[in-house]
Motif scaffolding. Structure first.
Motif, PDB file in Angstrom:
ATOM      1  N   SER A   1     -10.524  37.903 -11.327  1.00  0.00           N
ATOM      2  CA  SER A   1     -10.411  37.754 -12.763  1.00  0.00           C
ATOM      3  C   SER A   1     -11.605  38.427 -13.440  1.00  0.00           C
ATOM      4  CB  SER A   1     -10.361  36.268 -13.119  1.00  0.00           C
ATOM      5  OG  SER A   1     -10.460  36.068 -14.502  1.00  0.00           O
ATOM      6  N   PHE A   2     -11.365  39.061 -14.573  1.00  0.00           N
ATOM      7  CA  PHE A   2     -12.405  39.843 -15.249  1.00  0.00           C
ATOM      8  C   PHE A   2     -12.154  39.757 -16.745  1.00  0.00           C
ATOM      9  CE2 PHE A   2     -15.699  42.822 -15.647  1.00  0.00           C
ATOM     10  CZ  PHE A   2     -15.308  43.966 -16.339  1.00  0.00           C
ATOM     11  N   SER A   3     -12.575  38.686 -17.374  1.00  0.00           N
ATOM     12  CA  SER A   3     -12.292  38.498 -18.796  1.00  0.00           C
ATOM     13  C   SER A   3     -13.440  39.028 -19.652  1.00  0.00           C
ATOM     14  CB  SER A   3     -12.032  37.026 -19.098  1.00  0.00           C
ATOM     15  OG  SER A   3     -13.157  36.248 -18.768  1.00  0.00           O
ATOM     16  N   LEU A   4     -13.101  39.395 -20.880  1.00  0.00           N
ATOM     17  CA  LEU A   4     -14.058  39.943 -21.841  1.00  0.00           C
ATOM     18  C   LEU A   4     -14.248  38.956 -22.967  1.00  0.00           C
ATOM     19  CD1 LEU A   4     -15.728  42.395 -22.990  1.00  0.00           C
ATOM     20  CD2 LEU A   4     -13.617  43.049 -24.185  1.00  0.00           C
ATOM     21  N   LYS A   5     -15.483  38.608 -23.246  1.00  0.00           N
ATOM     22  CA  LYS A   5     -15.798  37.733 -24.356  1.00  0.00           C
ATOM     23  C   LYS A   5     -16.494  38.533 -25.443  1.00  0.00           C
ATOM     24  CE  LYS A   5     -19.121  34.446 -24.471  1.00  0.00           C
ATOM     25  NZ  LYS A   5     -19.797  33.141 -24.212  1.00  0.00           N
ATOM     26  N   ILE A   6     -15.960  38.412 -26.663  1.00  0.00           N
ATOM     27  CA  ILE A   6     -16.568  39.067 -27.816  1.00  0.00           C
ATOM     28  C   ILE A   6     -17.107  37.971 -28.721  1.00  0.00           C
ATOM     29  CG2 ILE A   6     -16.238  40.682 -29.720  1.00  0.00           C
ATOM     30  CD1 ILE A   6     -13.744  41.751 -28.267  1.00  0.00           C
ATOM     31  N   SER A   7     -18.398  37.959 -28.913  1.00  0.00           N
ATOM     32  CA  SER A   7     -19.045  36.968 -29.765  1.00  0.00           C
ATOM     33  C   SER A   7     -19.283  37.543 -31.154  1.00  0.00           C
ATOM     34  CB  SER A   7     -20.385  36.539 -29.155  1.00  0.00           C
ATOM     35  OG  SER A   7     -20.215  36.075 -27.840  1.00  0.00           O
ATOM     36  N   ASP A   8     -19.344  36.654 -32.158  1.00  0.00           N
ATOM     37  CA  ASP A   8     -19.631  37.093 -33.533  1.00  0.00           C
ATOM     38  C   ASP A   8     -18.728  38.280 -33.901  1.00  0.00           C
ATOM     39  OD1 ASP A   8     -22.481  38.602 -35.220  1.00  0.00           O
ATOM     40  OD2 ASP A   8     -20.881  37.329 -36.016  1.00  0.00           O
ATOM     41  N   SER A   9     -17.428  38.082 -33.776  1.00  0.00           N
ATOM     42  CA  SER A   9     -16.466  39.166 -33.980  1.00  0.00           C
ATOM     43  C   SER A   9     -16.639  39.826 -35.347  1.00  0.00           C
ATOM     44  CB  SER A   9     -15.047  38.630 -33.849  1.00  0.00           C
ATOM     45  OG  SER A   9     -14.818  38.143 -32.561  1.00  0.00           O
ATOM     46  N   GLN A  10     -16.465  41.129 -35.343  1.00  0.00           N
ATOM     47  CA  GLN A  10     -16.584  41.916 -36.567  1.00  0.00           C
ATOM     48  C   GLN A  10     -15.281  42.659 -36.832  1.00  0.00           C
ATOM     49  OE1 GLN A  10     -20.012  44.441 -35.920  1.00  0.00           O
ATOM     50  NE2 GLN A  10     -21.401  42.694 -35.729  1.00  0.00           N
ATOM     51  N   LEU A  11     -15.071  43.041 -38.095  1.00  0.00           N
ATOM     52  CA  LEU A  11     -13.834  43.736 -38.452  1.00  0.00           C
ATOM     53  C   LEU A  11     -13.664  45.001 -37.626  1.00  0.00           C
ATOM     54  CD1 LEU A  11     -13.856  43.318 -42.347  1.00  0.00           C
ATOM     55  CD2 LEU A  11     -12.544  42.015 -40.665  1.00  0.00           C
ATOM     56  N   GLY A  12     -14.760  45.649 -37.295  1.00  0.00           N
ATOM     57  CA  GLY A  12     -14.710  46.874 -36.509  1.00  0.00           C
ATOM     58  C   GLY A  12     -14.322  46.665 -35.056  1.00  0.00           C
ATOM     59  N   ASP A  13     -14.224  45.425 -34.633  1.00  0.00           N
ATOM     60  CA  ASP A  13     -13.791  45.144 -33.262  1.00  0.00           C
ATOM     61  C   ASP A  13     -12.274  45.233 -33.123  1.00  0.00           C
ATOM     62  OD1 ASP A  13     -16.258  42.484 -32.889  1.00  0.00           O
ATOM     63  OD2 ASP A  13     -16.437  44.648 -32.528  1.00  0.00           O
TER      64      ASP A  13
ATOM     65  N   THR B   1     -23.500  42.132 -19.520  1.00  0.00           N
ATOM     66  CA  THR B   1     -23.603  41.822 -20.951  1.00  0.00           C
ATOM     67  C   THR B   1     -24.050  43.076 -21.694  1.00  0.00           C
ATOM     68  OG1 THR B   1     -24.196  39.524 -20.513  1.00  0.00           O
ATOM     69  CG2 THR B   1     -24.753  40.393 -22.676  1.00  0.00           C
ATOM     70  N   GLU B   2     -23.388  43.332 -22.821  1.00  0.00           N
ATOM     71  CA  GLU B   2     -23.767  44.435 -23.710  1.00  0.00           C
ATOM     72  C   GLU B   2     -23.709  43.913 -25.134  1.00  0.00           C
ATOM     73  OE1 GLU B   2     -24.771  47.555 -23.257  1.00  0.00           O
ATOM     74  OE2 GLU B   2     -24.496  47.706 -21.091  1.00  0.00           O
ATOM     75  N   ASN B   3     -24.850  43.495 -25.637  1.00  0.00           N
ATOM     76  CA  ASN B   3     -24.940  42.977 -27.012  1.00  0.00           C
ATOM     77  C   ASN B   3     -23.949  41.822 -27.202  1.00  0.00           C
ATOM     78  OD1 ASN B   3     -26.926  44.953 -27.720  1.00  0.00           O
ATOM     79  ND2 ASN B   3     -25.276  46.455 -27.789  1.00  0.00           N
ATOM     80  N   ARG B   4     -22.948  41.986 -28.063  1.00  0.00           N
ATOM     81  CA  ARG B   4     -22.007  40.891 -28.355  1.00  0.00           C
ATOM     82  C   ARG B   4     -20.901  40.774 -27.321  1.00  0.00           C
ATOM     83  NH1 ARG B   4     -18.897  41.694 -32.147  1.00  0.00           N
ATOM     84  NH2 ARG B   4     -19.192  43.920 -32.497  1.00  0.00           N
ATOM     85  N   PHE B   5     -20.865  41.701 -26.374  1.00  0.00           N
ATOM     86  CA  PHE B   5     -19.799  41.736 -25.378  1.00  0.00           C
ATOM     87  C   PHE B   5     -20.324  41.255 -24.030  1.00  0.00           C
ATOM     88  CE2 PHE B   5     -16.738  44.075 -27.917  1.00  0.00           C
ATOM     89  CZ  PHE B   5     -17.541  44.719 -28.843  1.00  0.00           C
ATOM     90  N   SER B   6     -19.590  40.375 -23.406  1.00  0.00           N
ATOM     91  CA  SER B   6     -19.960  39.916 -22.074  1.00  0.00           C
ATOM     92  C   SER B   6     -18.689  39.697 -21.268  1.00  0.00           C
ATOM     93  CB  SER B   6     -20.775  38.623 -22.147  1.00  0.00           C
ATOM     94  OG  SER B   6     -20.021  37.601 -22.740  1.00  0.00           O
ATOM     95  N   VAL B   7     -18.860  39.658 -19.950  1.00  0.00           N
ATOM     96  CA  VAL B   7     -17.697  39.443 -19.090  1.00  0.00           C
ATOM     97  C   VAL B   7     -17.895  38.169 -18.281  1.00  0.00           C
ATOM     98  CG1 VAL B   7     -17.171  41.895 -18.944  1.00  0.00           C
ATOM     99  CG2 VAL B   7     -18.600  40.830 -17.169  1.00  0.00           C
ATOM    100  N   ASN B   8     -16.777  37.613 -17.858  1.00  0.00           N
ATOM    101  CA  ASN B   8     -16.760  36.523 -16.899  1.00  0.00           C
ATOM    102  C   ASN B   8     -16.037  37.054 -15.678  1.00  0.00           C
ATOM    103  OD1 ASN B   8     -16.689  34.195 -15.425  1.00  0.00           O
ATOM    104  ND2 ASN B   8     -15.461  33.035 -16.872  1.00  0.00           N
ATOM    105  N   PHE B   9     -16.807  37.451 -14.673  1.00  0.00           N
ATOM    106  CA  PHE B   9     -16.272  38.073 -13.467  1.00  0.00           C
ATOM    107  C   PHE B   9     -16.173  37.028 -12.374  1.00  0.00           C
ATOM    108  CE2 PHE B   9     -15.176  40.844 -10.260  1.00  0.00           C
ATOM    109  CZ  PHE B   9     -16.146  41.044  -9.298  1.00  0.00           C
ATOM    110  N   GLN B  10     -14.956  36.744 -11.951  1.00  0.00           N
ATOM    111  CA  GLN B  10     -14.704  35.785 -10.885  1.00  0.00           C
ATOM    112  C   GLN B  10     -14.051  36.549  -9.734  1.00  0.00           C
ATOM    113  OE1 GLN B  10     -15.542  32.482 -11.097  1.00  0.00           O
ATOM    114  NE2 GLN B  10     -16.381  32.834 -13.153  1.00  0.00           N
ATOM    115  N   LYS B  11     -14.870  36.987  -8.783  1.00  0.00           N
ATOM    116  CA  LYS B  11     -14.367  37.879  -7.735  1.00  0.00           C
ATOM    117  C   LYS B  11     -13.303  37.212  -6.868  1.00  0.00           C
ATOM    118  CE  LYS B  11     -15.933  41.255  -4.336  1.00  0.00           C
ATOM    119  NZ  LYS B  11     -17.108  41.859  -3.634  1.00  0.00           N
ATOM    120  N   ALA B  12     -13.515  35.981  -6.500  1.00  0.00           N
ATOM    121  CA  ALA B  12     -12.553  35.302  -5.623  1.00  0.00           C
ATOM    122  C   ALA B  12     -11.205  35.150  -6.319  1.00  0.00           C
ATOM    123  CB  ALA B  12     -13.093  33.943  -5.205  1.00  0.00           C
ATOM    124  N   ALA B  13     -11.236  34.887  -7.595  1.00  0.00           N
ATOM    125  CA  ALA B  13     -10.007  34.727  -8.362  1.00  0.00           C
ATOM    126  C   ALA B  13      -9.468  36.052  -8.855  1.00  0.00           C
ATOM    127  CB  ALA B  13     -10.252  33.799  -9.546  1.00  0.00           C
TER     128      ALA B  13
END
Lengths: 112, 115
Positions: free
Chosen positions: A74-86, A60-72
């Motif tokens: 899979s490595f998704s990125l979640k951006i919370s409270d999205s901003q125009l600069g994203d 996790t890094e501030n508004r950015f977090s990952v969902n890491f599923q090693k067996a699958a």
């Protein structure tokens, strides 16, 4: 050989909302590193977040977090409270020895 | 502090010309990488230096591509007899140490157009 797949060429999100970008990879290695990089239009690519495969806890890094599923693999990125600069291209990457192996990227649009 | 810089930012070459692309890494960074990014694609690895030693050049697409880093700092990527398929953005990145965990810091890229 390792491969990285990003199946969403484009995504959009409303400002202040949450969005998840998908990434899957293929490898026979047991220990490796995964990264998400952001490439704003006409600007330099910058590191957003990284994950060590042997760590079960999601990074996790501030508004950015990952969902890491090693067996699958899979490595998704979640951006919370999205901003125009994203708004940017987001690349998922796998570190294999000397090099980064990138996916084809997801273009994220952020609407006010 | 200065980041990774690349020059020129844009280069137009006629097919068959030789070009040289320069990368100035962050001062003190041991590792230096070159990537090629075609339009609409992710970057693809070309070559890797640790100090002045070129440890991996497996991504160079042909013997027309040559890279050097003679003093372990500035690097030059040279493309001889350019072809239209060489048109791409060439990215340089550097990292402080050589470990796989290390963050790679990217330059702005050189956009090469071969006519």
């Amino acid at each position: 050989a390792q491969t990285v797949t990003q199946s969403q060429p484009e995504m959009s999100v409303q400002e202040a909302e949450t969005v998840t970008l998908s990434c899957t990879y293929d490898t026979s290695e047991s220990d490796y590193y995964l990264f998400w990089y952001k490439q704003p239009p006409s600007r330099q690519m910058i590191l957003v977040i990284r994950q060590e495969a042997y760590k079960q806890q999601n990074a996790t890094e501030n508004r950015f977090s990952v969902n890491f599923q090693k067996a699958a693999k899979s490595f998704s990125l979640k951006i919370s409270d999205s901003q125009l600069g994203d708004a940017a291209m987001y690349f998922c990457a796998y570190r294999s020895a000397d090099k980064l192996i990138f996916g084809t990227g997801t273009r994220l649009q952020v609407f006010p | 502090g200065a980041g990774v810089s690349q020059s020129p930012r844009y280069k137009v070459a006629k097919r068959g010309q030789d070009v040289a692309l320069r990368c100035d890494p962050i001062s003190g960074h041991v590792s230096l990488f070159w990537y090629q990014q075609a339009l609409g694609q992710g970057p693809e690895f070309l070559t890797y230096f640790q100090n002045e030693a070129q440890l991996d050049k497996s991504g160079l697409p042909s013997d027309r591509f040559f890279a050097e880093r003679p003093e372990g700092s500035v690097s030059t990527l040279k493309i001889q007899r350019t072809q239209q398929e060489d048109s791409a953005v060439y990215l340089c990145a550097s990292s402080f140490l050589a470990g796989e965990w290390e963050t790679q810091y990217f330059g702005p890229g050189t956009r090469l157009l071969v006519l």
